[in-house]
Design a protein around this motif. Structure first.
Motif, PDB file in Angstrom:
ATOM      1  N   SER A 142       0.840  -1.200   0.000  1.00 42.81           N
ATOM      2  CA  SER A 142       0.000   0.000   0.000  1.00 42.81           C
ATOM      3  C   SER A 142       0.870   1.243   0.000  1.00 42.81           C
ATOM      4  CB  SER A 142      -0.922  -0.009   1.221  1.00 42.81           C
ATOM      5  OG  SER A 142      -1.655   1.213   1.305  1.00 42.81           O
ATOM      6  N   ILE A 143       0.415   2.265  -0.725  1.00 42.46           N
ATOM      7  CA  ILE A 143       1.069   3.574  -0.725  1.00 42.46           C
ATOM      8  C   ILE A 143       0.096   4.556  -0.065  1.00 42.46           C
ATOM      9  CG2 ILE A 143       2.062   5.422  -2.110  1.00 42.46           C
ATOM     10  CD1 ILE A 143       3.650   2.833  -2.194  1.00 42.46           C
ATOM     11  N   GLN A 144       0.508   5.144   1.049  1.00 49.73           N
ATOM     12  CA  GLN A 144      -0.372   6.032   1.804  1.00 49.73           C
ATOM     13  C   GLN A 144       0.313   7.366   2.066  1.00 49.73           C
ATOM     14  OE1 GLN A 144      -1.937   4.114   5.332  1.00 49.73           O
ATOM     15  NE2 GLN A 144      -2.145   2.125   4.290  1.00 49.73           N
ATOM     16  N   ASP A 145      -0.504   8.397   2.200  1.00 42.27           N
ATOM     17  CA  ASP A 145       0.007   9.725   2.504  1.00 42.27           C
ATOM     18  C   ASP A 145       0.523   9.763   3.943  1.00 42.27           C
ATOM     19  OD1 ASP A 145       0.670  12.338   2.185  1.00 42.27           O
ATOM     20  OD2 ASP A 145      -1.354  13.048   1.712  1.00 42.27           O
ATOM     21  N   ILE A 172       4.278  -0.164  -7.936  1.00 45.08           N
ATOM     22  CA  ILE A 172       3.307   0.927  -7.958  1.00 45.08           C
ATOM     23  C   ILE A 172       4.056   2.200  -8.346  1.00 45.08           C
ATOM     24  CG2 ILE A 172       1.665   2.292  -6.633  1.00 45.08           C
ATOM     25  CD1 ILE A 172       1.194  -0.057  -4.820  1.00 45.08           C
ATOM     26  N   THR A 173       3.566   2.866  -9.384  1.00 40.97           N
ATOM     27  CA  THR A 173       4.139   4.142  -9.798  1.00 40.97           C
ATOM     28  C   THR A 173       3.469   5.262  -9.010  1.00 40.97           C
ATOM     29  OG1 THR A 173       4.595   3.301 -12.020  1.00 40.97           O
ATOM     30  CG2 THR A 173       4.546   5.692 -11.745  1.00 40.97           C
ATOM     31  N   VAL A 174       4.291   6.115  -8.381  1.00 35.60           N
ATOM     32  CA  VAL A 174       3.803   7.177  -7.494  1.00 35.60           C
ATOM     33  C   VAL A 174       4.256   8.515  -8.068  1.00 35.60           C
ATOM     34  CG1 VAL A 174       3.682   8.028  -5.136  1.00 35.60           C
ATOM     35  CG2 VAL A 174       4.060   5.579  -5.560  1.00 35.60           C
ATOM     36  N   GLN A 175       3.331   9.461  -8.167  1.00 32.76           N
ATOM     37  CA  GLN A 175       3.644  10.785  -8.694  1.00 32.76           C
ATOM     38  C   GLN A 175       3.676  11.810  -7.561  1.00 32.76           C
ATOM     39  OE1 GLN A 175       0.387  10.443 -11.792  1.00 32.76           O
ATOM     40  NE2 GLN A 175       2.000  11.302 -13.086  1.00 32.76           N
ATOM     41  N   LYS A 176       4.631  12.703  -7.630  1.00 31.96           N
ATOM     42  CA  LYS A 176       4.815  13.700  -6.580  1.00 31.96           C
ATOM     43  C   LYS A 176       3.590  14.589  -6.443  1.00 31.96           C
ATOM     44  CE  LYS A 176       8.786  15.899  -6.230  1.00 31.96           C
ATOM     45  NZ  LYS A 176       9.887  16.872  -6.494  1.00 31.96           N
ATOM     46  N   LYS A 177       2.908  14.887  -7.551  1.00 27.52           N
ATOM     47  CA  LYS A 177       1.764  15.804  -7.509  1.00 27.52           C
ATOM     48  C   LYS A 177       0.599  15.263  -6.678  1.00 27.52           C
ATOM     49  CE  LYS A 177      -0.367  14.102 -11.792  1.00 27.52           C
ATOM     50  NZ  LYS A 177      -1.573  13.576 -11.146  1.00 27.52           N
ATOM     51  N   ASP A 178       0.574  13.961  -6.445  1.00 31.89           N
ATOM     52  CA  ASP A 178      -0.522  13.355  -5.683  1.00 31.89           C
ATOM     53  C   ASP A 178      -0.300  13.447  -4.172  1.00 31.89           C
ATOM     54  OD1 ASP A 178      -1.800  12.640  -8.047  1.00 31.89           O
ATOM     55  OD2 ASP A 178      -0.783  10.697  -8.153  1.00 31.89           O
ATOM     56  N   PHE A 179       0.884  13.890  -3.750  1.00 33.34           N
ATOM     57  CA  PHE A 179       1.198  13.937  -2.319  1.00 33.34           C
ATOM     58  C   PHE A 179       1.708  15.341  -1.974  1.00 33.34           C
ATOM     59  CE2 PHE A 179       1.481   9.526  -3.573  1.00 33.34           C
ATOM     60  CZ  PHE A 179       0.803   8.881  -2.550  1.00 33.34           C
ATOM     61  N   PRO A 180       0.876  16.123  -1.310  1.00 32.06           N
ATOM     62  CA  PRO A 180       1.258  17.517  -1.000  1.00 32.06           C
ATOM     63  C   PRO A 180       2.543  17.621  -0.184  1.00 32.06           C
ATOM     64  CG  PRO A 180      -1.085  17.147  -0.587  1.00 32.06           C
ATOM     65  CD  PRO A 180      -0.482  15.811  -0.857  1.00 32.06           C
ATOM     66  N   SER A 181       2.795  16.654   0.683  1.00 30.52           N
ATOM     67  CA  SER A 181       3.999  16.699   1.510  1.00 30.52           C
ATOM     68  C   SER A 181       5.243  16.214   0.778  1.00 30.52           C
ATOM     69  CB  SER A 181       3.795  15.844   2.763  1.00 30.52           C
ATOM     70  OG  SER A 181       3.606  14.480   2.407  1.00 30.52           O
ATOM     71  N   HIS A 182       5.073  15.778  -0.495  1.00 29.50           N
ATOM     72  CA  HIS A 182       6.183  15.255  -1.294  1.00 29.50           C
ATOM     73  C   HIS A 182       6.849  14.067  -0.616  1.00 29.50           C
ATOM     74  CE1 HIS A 182       6.631  19.379  -3.519  1.00 29.50           C
ATOM     75  NE2 HIS A 182       5.473  18.764  -3.737  1.00 29.50           N
ATOM     76  N   SER A 183       6.050  13.303   0.113  1.00 28.12           N
ATOM     77  CA  SER A 183       6.549  12.092   0.758  1.00 28.12           C
ATOM     78  C   SER A 183       5.370  11.147   0.976  1.00 28.12           C
ATOM     79  CB  SER A 183       7.245  12.404   2.082  1.00 28.12           C
ATOM     80  OG  SER A 183       6.364  13.085   2.952  1.00 28.12           O
ATOM     81  N   PHE A 184       5.656   9.878   1.184  1.00 26.45           N
ATOM     82  CA  PHE A 184       4.587   8.895   1.370  1.00 26.45           C
ATOM     83  C   PHE A 184       5.126   7.710   2.143  1.00 26.45           C
ATOM     84  CE2 PHE A 184       6.623   8.082  -2.720  1.00 26.45           C
ATOM     85  CZ  PHE A 184       6.931   6.732  -2.642  1.00 26.45           C
ATOM     86  N   TYR A 185       4.194   6.890   2.621  1.00 27.97           N
ATOM     87  CA  TYR A 185       4.525   5.644   3.312  1.00 27.97           C
ATOM     88  C   TYR A 185       4.377   4.472   2.346  1.00 27.97           C
ATOM     89  CZ  TYR A 185       4.432   7.830   7.963  1.00 27.97           C
ATOM     90  OH  TYR A 185       4.705   8.597   9.055  1.00 27.97           O
ATOM     91  N   VAL A 186       5.316   3.533   2.436  1.00 31.97           N
ATOM     92  CA  VAL A 186       5.196   2.234   1.762  1.00 31.97           C
ATOM     93  C   VAL A 186       4.818   1.223   2.836  1.00 31.97           C
ATOM     94  CG1 VAL A 186       6.356   0.458   0.411  1.00 31.97           C
ATOM     95  CG2 VAL A 186       6.931   2.876   0.058  1.00 31.97           C
ATOM     96  N   VAL A 187       3.598   0.711   2.777  1.00 34.50           N
ATOM     97  CA  VAL A 187       3.061  -0.177   3.809  1.00 34.50           C
ATOM     98  C   VAL A 187       3.017  -1.602   3.269  1.00 34.50           C
ATOM     99  CG1 VAL A 187       1.139  -0.612   5.382  1.00 34.50           C
ATOM    100  CG2 VAL A 187       1.668   1.738   4.674  1.00 34.50           C
ATOM    101  N   VAL A 188       3.519  -2.544   4.051  1.00 27.44           N
ATOM    102  CA  VAL A 188       3.509  -3.956   3.663  1.00 27.44           C
ATOM    103  C   VAL A 188       2.763  -4.744   4.724  1.00 27.44           C
ATOM    104  CG1 VAL A 188       4.893  -5.974   3.116  1.00 27.44           C
ATOM    105  CG2 VAL A 188       5.708  -3.699   2.476  1.00 27.44           C
ATOM    106  N   VAL A 189       1.705  -5.438   4.309  1.00 23.56           N
ATOM    107  CA  VAL A 189       0.857  -6.203   5.220  1.00 23.56           C
ATOM    108  C   VAL A 189       0.765  -7.638   4.710  1.00 23.56           C
ATOM    109  CG1 VAL A 189      -1.441  -6.432   6.229  1.00 23.56           C
ATOM    110  CG2 VAL A 189      -0.477  -4.149   5.808  1.00 23.56           C
ATOM    111  N   VAL A 190       0.956  -8.587   5.574  1.00 15.40           N
ATOM    112  CA  VAL A 190       0.764  -9.997   5.232  1.00 15.40           C
ATOM    113  C   VAL A 190      -0.673 -10.370   5.554  1.00 15.40           C
ATOM    114  CG1 VAL A 190       1.448 -12.373   5.736  1.00 15.40           C
ATOM    115  CG2 VAL A 190       3.175 -10.555   5.634  1.00 15.40           C
ATOM    116  N   LYS A 191      -1.352 -10.983   4.587  1.00 13.80           N
ATOM    117  CA  LYS A 191      -2.759 -11.328   4.771  1.00 13.80           C
ATOM    118  C   LYS A 191      -2.899 -12.592   5.613  1.00 13.80           C
ATOM    119  CE  LYS A 191      -5.785 -10.661   1.543  1.00 13.80           C
ATOM    120  NZ  LYS A 191      -6.467  -9.482   2.082  1.00 13.80           N
ATOM    121  N   THR A 192      -4.054 -12.731   6.215  1.00 13.48           N
ATOM    122  CA  THR A 192      -4.322 -13.910   7.051  1.00 13.48           C
ATOM    123  C   THR A 192      -4.541 -15.164   6.214  1.00 13.48           C
ATOM    124  OG1 THR A 192      -6.686 -13.362   7.063  1.00 13.48           O
ATOM    125  CG2 THR A 192      -5.337 -12.516   8.874  1.00 13.48           C
ATOM    126  N   GLU A 193      -4.969 -14.984   4.942  1.00 18.39           N
ATOM    127  CA  GLU A 193      -5.248 -16.118   4.066  1.00 18.39           C
ATOM    128  C   GLU A 193      -4.645 -15.843   2.694  1.00 18.39           C
ATOM    129  OE1 GLU A 193      -9.588 -17.452   5.969  1.00 18.39           O
ATOM    130  OE2 GLU A 193      -9.493 -16.044   4.292  1.00 18.39           O
TER     131      GLU A 193
END
Length: 800
Positions: A142-145, A172-193
Motif C-alpha cells: 500500500s502507498i499512503q500519505d 506501484i508508480t507514485v507521482q509527486k503531484k498526488d502527495f502535498p507533503s512530497h513524501s509517502f509511506y510504503v506499507v507492507v501487510v501480510v494477509k491472514t489467508e
C-alpha cells in the motif's frame, strides 16, 4: 528522537488467557494506536485467526522543526488478574528509504511494516518495487500519505491510498503531484489467508476438537520481502516516445506517397510510349503495330480472345437497365481483344473510336443514380435464374461466369459492408469508452490496483490514465487503417475515371473491382486500434471482448474479400455476414462468462462448430445451388448411393474438395481440442479458429493462383514476404505474456517485466506496433495480389 527515525512497539503476551486479552493503547502527538493481544483478525467467511506476538510502527506526525523530541505513552489494561507480557520499544533502521537502494525486511499479519520515502527535488515520479523469493503467504503493498493513523492491518489496509496484492512481485508508480507533503509511506501487510493471491483456502477449523468460533493460531506466518524505490521516466521521455510512435507510422504515409509518385511517373511514361506507337505512320497513314514480344508474356499466357471461342457468353454486364436485351451481356470494345492466330505476328494497339458500337451500351456515365437498382431485379428474371443453375455448376468456372450481375448493383451491395460496420462501430465504441472511463475512475478513487491487469513494471501514467504507453502504442492501428482507406479511395477514383472514359481494361479485364469490403476492412482496423486502447485503459477479463471483437470482424472480412475476388455474384450480403459475426461475438461473451470448466457449454459449442463447418462446406462446394429443407436427407442419401454405391466416382470439383477437406480436418481438430482441453481463454481460442481458417484459405488461394498459370507481381510478393516476417516477430512479442487475467492479480504480476524500448514501451506495446504494421501489410496483399490480371479478360481467369 529525530523526525526521520521510526519507533516500533512490540508486545508478546506470555500468559495463556485467550478469553481475557490484554489491551495496549499507545498515545502520541496527533495519533492513538490501540490493539489487543491476542490479536484477532478475520478472514473469509468470518474465520478468526489469533496472534500472540504483535508489533506496530508508530506514526510519524508532520513537524516543521528540524529536530523535535516527541513523547508517547503506553497504557495497558486487562481483566486478567495475573497477566504476563513483554513490551519492547525499538528504533526502526532504514525507516526512510533511499532512492535506488534495496532494503530487506520481514513481516507477518500481526507485525506489519511500513517505511517512509521523500521525493528528491529533481524527481517527479518514482516506481516502488517490492519483491519476494516466496509466493506465499499472500501480502498487500500500500502507498499512503503521511497521515495518522497508518492503516497497516489486513482488515483496514484498503481504506486509504493505493494498494495491490502480491505474491513475488509488486510495483506501484507514485507521482509527486498526488502527495502535498512530497513524501509517502510504503506499507507492507501480510494477509491472514492466501485465497486473494490464488492460494488454497485451508479447511477450517484446522484442529479436530476446535470449536468453529474458536480462533486459529497461525503460528509463524512470516514473509521476507525486499523494497526498492527508483525514479520513473521524465516528461521528456513521454514527448520522445510520442514522437517516436508518430514518426514510425507517418513514415508509411511518406513511403506510400513516394511509391504512388513513382507508379504515376511510370504509367505516364508508358502512356507516352504507347501514344507514340499509336500515332499514324507518316509514310503509310496507318497506325503502327508492335511485336508481340514487346507486350510481354502476360498477354500470351492467358490466350486472349473473344467470348465466342471458349467459355459461355460474356458475363460482366456493362449495360444498365435501359440497355437492349441483345447487348445486355456484351463487352465494350470486344474487337480490341480478338484472339491472335499464329499467322498474326503483330497486334494493333490503337482502335479508332468509330469502330466501336457504343451507342447502346455506353451512352451515359456508369456512375449514375442507384436509387432504382436492386440486386433482386436480376435474380427474378427466369433466364438469369436458369443460367445460374447451369453456369455455376459447370466443372470449370471462370470469373466471367460469376460476374454476371450489373456492376452498379454489386457496388451498392458491397458499399453496405462499409456503412454497416461504420454504424456498428459508433454504437459499439460509445458505451465501451464510457465503461472504461468508469473503470479508470473507480481505480483512481478506490486505489484498488487489483481491478486492472497492467504490466506494473512498465505502466506510465498520464493524467487520469494509469498506463498511457499501452494506449499510445495502439495509434498504429488507427493511422495505418486511415492510410489504407486513403489508398482504397485513390484506387476507386482511378477506376471510376477509367469507367467514365470507357477503358476496355477496366470494363472487361481483371478481377471485378468492388471496394466496399476494403473500406470495411480499413474501418475495422481503425476500430481495432480504438477498442484495443479502450481495453488497455483497464485490462481485465470483463472487457477483453472489446479487444477481440473487431479482430473477429477483420478475420471474417478478409475471408469474405478473398472469396469475393473470384465469386463477386454469390458472395454473402453484408446483413448475413455481420449477423454471423455477431453470433461469433455472442459465443465469445458466453464462453468467457460461462465456459470455464463448463462441460455442457463445450459440448454444445463443439457440436455447433462442426455443424457450421459442414453447412459452410456444402455452400461453398455447390456454389450456393442447394437448399436446406425437409428433403435434404433424402437428397444426401441419393447422392451417396449414386456416387459411392452405384458407381464409385471422384468429386466433380477436385480443387474445392481438397480445400474443404483440409478445412474440415482443421476445424474438427480445433473442436476436439476445445472439448478435451477446455482452454480458459475462450476468446483467444475462438480467434484462433478464425485465423486458422483465414490462413488456410489464403494459402489455398496462393497455390491455386500459381497453379492456374498466374503470377504474383513484385509489390504483392514483397508485401507477402515482409508481412510474414513482421507477423513472426509480432507473435514472438505477443506470446511473452506480461500479464494474464486468467489468474489472480497477484499471480499476474509475477509475469510483469521492465520496459524494453526507450524505457517506455514493453513487449506488448511492440506487439501493437508490429501487428498493426502486419495487418496493414496483409490488407495490401489482398489489395494487390491479383494486379497481374488487370489486362486479362475475365473469361480467361479461373475460379477456385
Amino acid at each position: 528522537s529525530p523526525q526521520t527515525e521510526g519507533v516500533r512497539v512490540s508486545v508478546n503476551v506470555l500468559s495463556d488467557h485467550k478469553d481475557l486479552p490484554v489491551l495496549f493503547v499507545v498515545r502520541q502527538k496527533e495519533a492513538v494506536v490501540s490493539f489487543q493481544v491476542p490479536l484477532i483478525l478475520r478472514g473469509l467467511y468470518q474465520r478468526k485467526y489469533a496472534y500472540q506476538e504483535v508489533s506496530r510502527t508508530l506514526c510519524q506526525p508532520q513537524t516543521k522543526a528540524e529536530v523535535e523530541t516527541q513523547h508517547f505513552y503506553v497504557d495497558v489494561s486487562t481483566l486478567s488478574l495475573n497477566a504476563s507480557y513483554q513490551l519492547r520499544v525499538t528504533r526502526v533502521e532504514n525507516f526512510v528509504l533511499q532512492t535506488n537502494k534495496r532494503f530487506s525486511f520481514n513481516a507477518t499479519a500481526a507485525q506489519p511494516q511500513y517505511f517512509k520515502y521523500e521525493f528528491p527535488e529533481e524527481v517527479d515520479s518514482v516506481i516502488v518495487k517490492v519483491t519476494s523469493a516466496m509466493a506465499f503467504p499472500c501480502s498487500v503493498i500500500s502507498i499512503q500519505d503521511i497521515l495518522c493513523p497508518v492503516y497497516d492491518l489486513d482488515n483496514n489496509v484498503a481504506f486509504i491510498g493505493m494498494y495491490q496484492t502480491m505474491t513475488k512481485k509488486a510495483a506501484i508508480t507514485v507521482q509527486k503531484k498526488d502527495f502535498p507533503s512530497h513524501s509517502f509511506y510504503v506499507v507492507v501487510v501480510v494477509k491472514t489467508e492466501d485465497e486473494a493471491c490464488g492460494g488454497a483456502l485451508h479447511y477450517y477449523p484446522l484442529s479436530k476438537n476446535a470449536s468453529p468460533d474458536e480462533p486459529v493460531d497461525q503460528q509463524n506466518r512470516q514473509k521476507t520481502l525486499e523494497v526498492m524505490v527508483s525514479p520513473a521516466i521524465t516528461s521528456e521521455a513521454y514527448v520522445s516516445s510520442v514522437l517516436f510512435c508518430l514518426s514510425i507510422f507517418l513514415s508509411f504515409y511518406i513511403l506510400t506517397l513516394l511509391i504512388a509518385c513513382w507508379e504515376s511517373c511510370r504509367q505516364h511514361k508508358r502512356k507516352g510510349l504507347l501514344s507514340a506507337m499509336d500515332s499514324p505512320n507518316l509514310d503509310t497513314g496507318h497506325s503502327r503495330s508492335i511485336p508481340d514480344s514487346f507486350l510481354g508474356r502476360g498477354y500470351d499466357s492467358y490466350g486472349y480472345g473473344s467470348f465466342g471461342n471458349g467459355s459461355s457468353s460474356s458475363t460482366e454486364g456493362v449495360t444498365d437497365s435501359l440497355g437492349s436485351t441483345e447487348v445486355s451481356y456484351s463487352y465494350v470494345g470486344q474487337e480490341q481483344f480478338k484472339r491472335r492466330t499464329p499467322s498474326a505476328p503483330t497486334r494493333p494497339l490503337s482502335i479508332p473510336m468509330g469502330e466501336r458500337s457504343l451507342e447502346n451500351v455506353a451512352c451515359r456515365p456508369r456512375l449514375d443514380s442507384l436509387s432504382s437498382i436492386e440486386e433482386d431485379d436480376y435474380d427474378t428474371l427466369a433466364d438469369i435464374d436458369y443460367d445460374k443453375n447451369v453456369i455455376r455448376t459447370k466443372k470449370y468456372l471462370c470469373v466471367a461466369d460469376l460476374a454476371r450481375k450489373d456492376k452498379r448493383v454489386l457496388r451498392k451491395k458491397y458499399q453496405i459492408y462499409f456503412w454497416n460496420i461504420a454504424t456498428i462501430a459508433v454504437f459499439y465504441a460509445l458505451p465501451v469508452i464510457q465503461l472504461v472511463i468508469t473503470y479508470q475512475t473507480v481505480v483512481n478513487v478506490t486505489g484498488n490496483q487489483d481491478i486492472c491487469y497492467y504490466n506494473f513494471l512498465c505502466a506510465h501514467p498520464l493524467g487520469n490514465l494509469s498506463a498511457f504507453n499501452n494506449i499510445l502504442s495502439n495509434l498504429g492501428y488507427v493511422l495505418l487503417g486511415l492510410l489504407f482507406l486513403l489508398i482504397i479511395l485513390q484506387r476507386e477514383i482511378n477506376y471510376n475515371r477509367a469507367l467514365l472514359r470507357n477503358d476496355a481494361h477496366a470494363v472487361e479485364c481483371g478481377i471485378p473491382k468492388h471496394f466496399g469490403l476494403f473500406y470495411a476492412m480499413g474501418t475495422a482496423l481503425m476500430m481495432e486500434g480504438l477498442l484495443s486502447a479502450c481495453y488497455h485503459v483497464c485490462p481485465n477479463y470483463t472487457n477483453f471482448q472489446f479487444d477481440t471483437s473487431f479482430m473477429y470482424m477483420i478475420a471474417g472480412l478478409c475471408m469474405l474479400k478473398l472469396y469475393q475476388k473470384r465469386h463477386p455474384d454469390i458472395n454473402a450480403s453484408a446483413y448475413s455476414a455481420y449477423a454471423c459475426l455477431a453470433l461469433v461475438i455472442f459465443f465469445s461473451v458466453v464462453g468467457v462468462v460461462f465456459g470455464k470448466g463448463n462441460t455442457a457449454f463445450w459440448i454444445v459449442f463443439s457440436v455447433i462448430h462442426i455443424l457450421a463447418t459442414l453447412l459452410l462446406s456444402t455452400q461453398l462446394y455447390y456454389m450456393g445451388r442447394w437448399k436446406l429443407d425437409s428433403g435434404i436427407l433424402r437428397r444426401i442419401l441419393h447422392v451417396l448411393y449414386t456416387d459411392c454405391v452405384r458407381q464409385c466416382s471422384g468429386p466433380m470439383y477436385v480443387d474445392r474438395m481438397v480445400l474443404l477437406v483440409m478445412g474440415n480436418i482443421i476445424n474438427w481438430s480445433l473442436a476436439a481440442y476445445g472439448l478435451i482441453v477446455r482452454p480458459n481463454d475462450f476468446a483467444s481460442y475462438l480467434l484462433a479458429i478464425g485465423i486458422c481458417n483465414l490462413l488456410l484459405y489464403f494459402a489455398f488461394y496462393i497455390i491455386m493462383k500459381l497453379r492456374s498459370g498466374e503470377r504474383i507481381k513484385l509489390i504483392p510478393l514483397l508485401c507477402i514476404i515482409s508481412t510474414s516476417v513482421v507477423w513472426g516477430f509480432a507473435l514472438f512479442f505477443f506470446f511473452q505474456g506480461l500479464s494474464t487475467w486468467q489468474k489472480t492479480p497477484a499471480e499476474s504480476r509475477e509475469h510483469n517485466r521492465d520496459c524494453i524500448l526507450l524505457d517506455f514501451f514493453d513487449d506488448h506495446d511492440i506487439w501493437h506496433f508490429l501487428s498493426s504494421i502486419a495487418m496493414f501489410g496483409s490488407f495490401l496483399v489482398l489489395l494487390t495480389l491479383d494486379d497481374d490480371l488487370d489486362c486479362v479478360q475475365r473469361d480467361k481467369i479461373y475460379v477456385f
